[in-house]
Design a protein around this motif. Structure first.
Motif, mmCIF file in Angstrom:
data_model
loop_
_atom_site.group_PDB
_atom_site.id
_atom_site.type_symbol
_atom_site.label_atom_id
_atom_site.label_comp_id
_atom_site.label_asym_id
_atom_site.label_seq_id
_atom_site.Cartn_x
_atom_site.Cartn_y
_atom_site.Cartn_z
ATOM 1 N N TYR A 36 0.852 -1.188 0.000
ATOM 2 C CA TYR A 36 0.000 0.000 0.000
ATOM 3 C C TYR A 36 0.887 1.237 0.000
ATOM 4 O O TYR A 36 2.092 1.152 0.236
ATOM 5 C CB TYR A 36 -0.924 -0.018 1.223
ATOM 6 N N PRO A 37 0.312 2.404 -0.245
ATOM 7 C CA PRO A 37 1.124 3.629 -0.360
ATOM 8 C C PRO A 37 2.030 3.925 0.827
ATOM 9 O O PRO A 37 3.091 4.520 0.652
ATOM 10 C CB PRO A 37 0.066 4.734 -0.544
ATOM 11 N N ALA A 38 1.660 3.536 2.039
ATOM 12 C CA ALA A 38 2.510 3.807 3.209
ATOM 13 C C ALA A 38 3.845 3.077 3.119
ATOM 14 O O ALA A 38 4.815 3.471 3.754
ATOM 15 C CB ALA A 38 1.796 3.415 4.494
ATOM 16 N N GLY A 39 3.899 1.998 2.348
ATOM 17 C CA GLY A 39 5.143 1.269 2.149
ATOM 18 C C GLY A 39 5.267 0.032 3.022
ATOM 19 O O GLY A 39 4.600 -0.109 4.047
ATOM 20 N N LEU A 40 6.155 -0.860 2.607
ATOM 21 C CA LEU A 40 6.340 -2.140 3.281
ATOM 22 C C LEU A 40 6.851 -2.013 4.713
ATOM 23 O O LEU A 40 6.429 -2.765 5.592
ATOM 24 C CB LEU A 40 7.290 -3.029 2.475
ATOM 25 N N ILE A 41 7.748 -1.074 4.942
ATOM 26 C CA ILE A 41 8.307 -0.910 6.284
ATOM 27 C C ILE A 41 7.205 -0.493 7.256
ATOM 28 O O ILE A 41 7.087 -1.035 8.360
ATOM 29 C CB ILE A 41 9.473 0.100 6.306
ATOM 30 N N ALA A 42 6.382 0.473 6.861
ATOM 31 C CA ALA A 42 5.285 0.935 7.724
ATOM 32 C C ALA A 42 4.294 -0.205 7.981
ATOM 33 O O ALA A 42 3.828 -0.379 9.113
ATOM 34 C CB ALA A 42 4.578 2.125 7.087
ATOM 35 N N GLU A 43 3.979 -0.975 6.944
ATOM 36 C CA GLU A 43 3.053 -2.103 7.109
ATOM 37 C C GLU A 43 3.648 -3.154 8.040
ATOM 38 O O GLU A 43 2.951 -3.695 8.910
ATOM 39 C CB GLU A 43 2.750 -2.727 5.751
ATOM 40 N N HIS A 44 4.927 -3.439 7.875
ATOM 41 C CA HIS A 44 5.623 -4.409 8.726
ATOM 42 C C HIS A 44 5.581 -3.944 10.189
ATOM 43 O O HIS A 44 5.227 -4.725 11.079
ATOM 44 C CB HIS A 44 7.061 -4.580 8.243
#
Length: 169
Positions: A36-44
């Motif tokens: 998603y737009p927030a990015g993989l690091i933020a999702e993780h």
């Protein structure tokens, strides 16, 4: 010349993923969100520190119905199905007649039926195996068109309690 590509299936949440800006990729025959737009690091971080919600609608869902469903299903796995308390979930292995592993799965005792979740890429074969071996002992009801969400993370129960009172029982 390349072979024609098979059209990817879409989960019931496909339009929402697109609306939220998800980058979609092929997975197990489905168009699935990978970022998603927030990015993989933020999702993780969100999932590791709090809770994350995942669309796992590509997984196969089955209902096993009837008074002998638990005993029938237990004949296919090396785990206790019969004594699983209502409302509880267990991890299991679907076995061949020779005792080798076909697939792993999860199942829940819903009181009046067993709810089974099998891997997306194997769901047709798993359904066939289950139907052939225990379909005469219980009703095997595939529900492959349904959506399915997985809530994960250390605060998953807290997040669920906010919308489902008593979810921590």
């Amino acid at each position: 010349m390349s072979a024609p590509s098979q059209e990817l299936q879409k989960t019931p949440l496909h339009a929402l993923h697109l609306e939220l800006g998800a980058r979609m990729v092929p997975f197990a025959g489905y168009s699935m969100p990978v970022q998603y737009p927030a990015g993989l690091i933020a999702e993780h971080r969100q999932t590791r520190e709090s809770a994350g919600l995942f669309d796992v609608s590509h997984m196969g869902q089955l209902r096993l119905v009837g008074p002998h469903a638990a005993a029938a299903f237990e004949s296919l796995m090396p785990v206790d199905v019969i004594d699983l308390a209502p409302g509880k979930q267990r991890y299991g292995l679907l076995l061949t007649d020779e005792g080798t592993i076909i697939d792993d799965l999860m199942f829940v005792n819903r009181g009046d039926h067993l709810f089974v979740i099998v891997n997306g890429a194997c769901k047709a074969g798993d359904l066939e195996h289950i139907q052939e071996r225990i379909g005469s002992r219980c009703e095997v009801v595939p529900q492959f068109e349904r959506g399915l969400l997985a809530l994960q993370g250390p605060k998953a129960v807290d997040a669920l309690k906010a919308v489902v009172p008593g979810a921590d029982n």
